[in-house]
Design an enzyme around this catalytic site. Structure first.
Site, short mmCIF file in Angstrom:
data_model
loop_
_atom_site.label_atom_id
_atom_site.label_comp_id
_atom_site.label_asym_id
_atom_site.label_seq_id
_atom_site.Cartn_x
_atom_site.Cartn_y
_atom_site.Cartn_z
N LYS A 69 34.32 41.49 41.74
CA LYS A 69 33.29 42.21 40.97
C LYS A 69 31.93 42.10 41.66
O LYS A 69 31.26 43.11 41.90
CB LYS A 69 33.20 41.67 39.55
N ASP B 26 33.27 44.57 34.73
CA ASP B 26 32.55 43.59 33.93
C ASP B 26 32.96 43.77 32.47
O ASP B 26 33.89 44.52 32.16
CB ASP B 26 31.03 43.74 34.11
#
Ligand code: SF4
Length: 209
Positions: A119, A138
């Site tokens: 991420k 997220d």
């Protein structure tokens, strides 16, 4: 591309024509540090802290020129600051030793840095280098991709795999920005504003998970 996905993209693009990284940064190192600091913290809080932090720490060497204790003190207003201090200083050391002092611009090398998973790496690659090598997943992306029926998976890496399969690669980074904006404006965690949401006509609203 799937018709529903195409429509979602069209509507999000119309609603959020100008999207940008919410973290303040001037170079890849600053974005890397800000993204590590942003874990379980708000972008606003991170920007407050980095405003002064980046005046003191301008290059990787600067993070190692102070003791860990001093650096911890400098970021102590943010949650999880002990682990974040370790990750940032560890990343700075590896950038100097293994990557000639430059933040790597590819997924394989970026994810070798301590505390940097896909991420964080995807955020840095897209916003600092303009590269789409992953979809940043997220908390907003997890919630909205379920509600919109884009995945049934629970784990971040499986959700990302599904999204990479249905979204055009050139939009991976931008889609994440749209979703963060949409998650804040309409598709709020506790009380989504479905009645005024521009996606209502095509959203299956899979909310009870
Ligand atoms: S219609 Fe409701 S569940 Fe679907 S994206 Fe909009 S706010 Fe979220």
């Amino acid at each position: 591309m799937d018709k529903k996905v195409e429509k979602i993209i069209q509507l999000l693009e119309k609603e959020y024509p100008q999207v940008a990284c919410p973290l303040d940064f001037k170079n890849p190192l600053e974005l890397l540090v800000a993204t590590i600091l942003s874990a379980q913290s708000t972008d606003k809080k991170v920007n407050e802290i980095t405003k002064d932090l980046f005046k003191k720490y301008r290059k990787s060497e600067d993070y190692l020129a102070v003791s860990e204790e001093q650096f911890r003190h400098d970021i102590s207003h943010i949650g999880l600051f002990r682990a974040k201090a370790r990750y940032i200083r560890g990343s700075a050391a590896m950038i100097i030793e293994k990557f000639n002092g430059e933040v790597p611009n590819n997924m394989d090398d970026l994810t070798k840095l301590p505390g940097v998973a896909r991420k964080t790496a995807s955020v840095v690659l897209y916003s600092a280098f303009g590269k789409n090598e992953g979809v940043p997943v997220d908390t907003h992306m997890i919630r909205l991709s379920h509600r919109l029926g884009l995945t049934k998976e629970e784990y971040q890496h499986k959700i990302e795999h599904d999204l990479m399969g249905i979204l055009p690669k050139r939009l991976w980074g931008k889609f994440a920005h749209w979703i963060v904006n949409h998650g804040r404006k309409y598709c709020i965690a506790q009380k989504p504003k479905c009645e005024i949401c521009p996606l209502i006509a095509i959203c299956p609203k899979i909310i009870d998970r």
